[in-house]
Write an enzyme that holds these catalytic residues in place. Structure first.
Site, PDB file in Angstrom:
ATOM      1  CE  LYS A   1      -1.998  -1.178   3.916  1.00  0.00           C
ATOM      2  NZ  LYS A   1      -1.314  -2.455   4.248  1.00  0.00           N
TER       3      LYS A   1
ATOM      4  NE  ARG B   1      -4.624  -1.361  10.024  1.00  0.00           N
ATOM      5  CZ  ARG B   1      -3.557  -0.826   9.422  1.00  0.00           C
ATOM      6  NH1 ARG B   1      -3.583   0.396   8.974  1.00  0.00           N
ATOM      7  NH2 ARG B   1      -2.472  -1.550   9.261  1.00  0.00           N
TER       8      ARG B   1
ATOM      9  NE  ARG C   1       7.760  -2.336   6.132  1.00  0.00           N
ATOM     10  CZ  ARG C   1       6.452  -2.366   6.298  1.00  0.00           C
ATOM     11  NH1 ARG C   1       5.652  -1.878   5.378  1.00  0.00           N
ATOM     12  NH2 ARG C   1       5.931  -2.893   7.379  1.00  0.00           N
TER      13      ARG C   1
ATOM     14  NE  ARG D   1       6.128  -0.229  10.169  1.00  0.00           N
ATOM     15  CZ  ARG D   1       5.012  -0.390   9.467  1.00  0.00           C
ATOM     16  NH1 ARG D   1       4.892   0.150   8.265  1.00  0.00           N
ATOM     17  NH2 ARG D   1       4.012  -1.090   9.967  1.00  0.00           N
TER      18      ARG D   1
ATOM     19  NE  ARG E   1       2.050  -4.852  11.165  1.00  0.00           N
ATOM     20  CZ  ARG E   1       3.210  -4.660  10.525  1.00  0.00           C
ATOM     21  NH1 ARG E   1       4.351  -5.052  11.061  1.00  0.00           N
ATOM     22  NH2 ARG E   1       3.223  -4.049   9.375  1.00  0.00           N
TER      23      ARG E   1
END
Ligand code: AP5
Length: 220
Positions: A13, A88, A127, A161, A172
């Site tokens: 996203k 969400r 990431r 992160r 998650r």
């Protein structure tokens, strides 16, 4: 034009929203980025959100709805925005419908980025991002052109992160399937939902999204 990118953690996203910002002159509204900025600044919201985010759970609807309600009324959103990470929950989606109606604004597209869960863990664990400008990278799929130098700003500082670890990613994903996936039939019933193949390469996903924006569907 206002659109939502909807998909599980690591679906791409944020990667696509940054590309669409430039290509379509829209503003990316990432609730994850807003919350991380609040945590960094140790604001009241940041202090409430920190441990919730670290556990991979969702921050309360009341906080998130208020945050987006304020943000979409800012002048830079007049030309349109890309929601990345909001809504969400069904309560957030209903609140967004009401906000847009109050502003006489439309939701033009809801784009589902569909990716299998097994792939997401690899994407998230690889990431990293530029500490200076926030540009996103991946150890395998999206390396900087020159190793350890940001393509965008030339910085050599990068960060990862805290919630990008296998245990939190599993939580998650659970939150996504339980609380966010019900938004797919919600938007389908409104006739706004289109799906792209989020498993494809980054450029191909961009092509599919641009095709939806330009023609209402993507052509194989
Ligand atoms: P948030 O920051 O929104 O995290 P997320 O939804 O878990 O999504 P990610 O940012 O992890 O993934 P992404 O889809 O943007 O993927 P990316 O483009 O980076 O939220 C964090 C937390 O904040 C939540 O857990 C929650 O606690 C809280 N929160 C936020 N919003 C909330 C809300 N509305 N309500 C309640 N709580 C909220 O891509 C991932 C990696 O894959 C990158 O390295 C990228 O280079 C690579 N990649 C991307 N696309 C491809 C591709 N097509 N092929 C190969 N690699 C790719």
């Amino acid at each position: 034009m206002n659109l939502i990118l909807l998909g599980p953690p690591g679906a791409g996203k944020g990667t696509q929203a940054k590309r669409l910002e430039d290509a379509c002159n829209l503003v990316q509204l990432s609730t994850g980025d807003m919350l991380r900025a609040a945590v960094e600044s140790e604001s009241e919201i940041g202090q409430q959100a920190k441990s919730i985010m670290e556990r991979g759970e969702l921050v309360s609807d009341a906080i998130m709805i208020a945050m987006i309600r304020d943000r979409i009324q800012e002048v830079d959103c007049l030309n349109g925005f890309i929601l990345d990470g909001f809504p969400r929950t069904t309560a957030q989606a209903e609140a967004l419908d009401n906000m847009l109606a109050d502003m006489n604004a439309n939701l033009n597209h809801v784009i589902e980025m569909k990716v299998e869960d097994a792939i997401l863990v690899d994407r998230i664990s690889g990431r990293f991002s530029c500490s200076n400008c926030g540009a996103g990278y991946h150890d395998t799929f999206q390396k900087p052109v020159v190793e350890n130098v940001c393509d965008n700003c030339g910085s050599t500082e990068f960060s990862r992160r805290k919630d990008d670890n296998a245990e939190t990613v599993a939580l998650r994903l659970e939150a996504y399937h339980a609380q966010t996936a019900p938004l797919l039939p919600y938007y389908d019933a409104q006739g706004r939902l289109t799906r792209v193949d989020g498993m494809a390469g980054i450029d191909e996903v961009t092509r599919q999204i641009m095709s939806i924006i330009e023609t209402g569907s993507w052509l194989t």
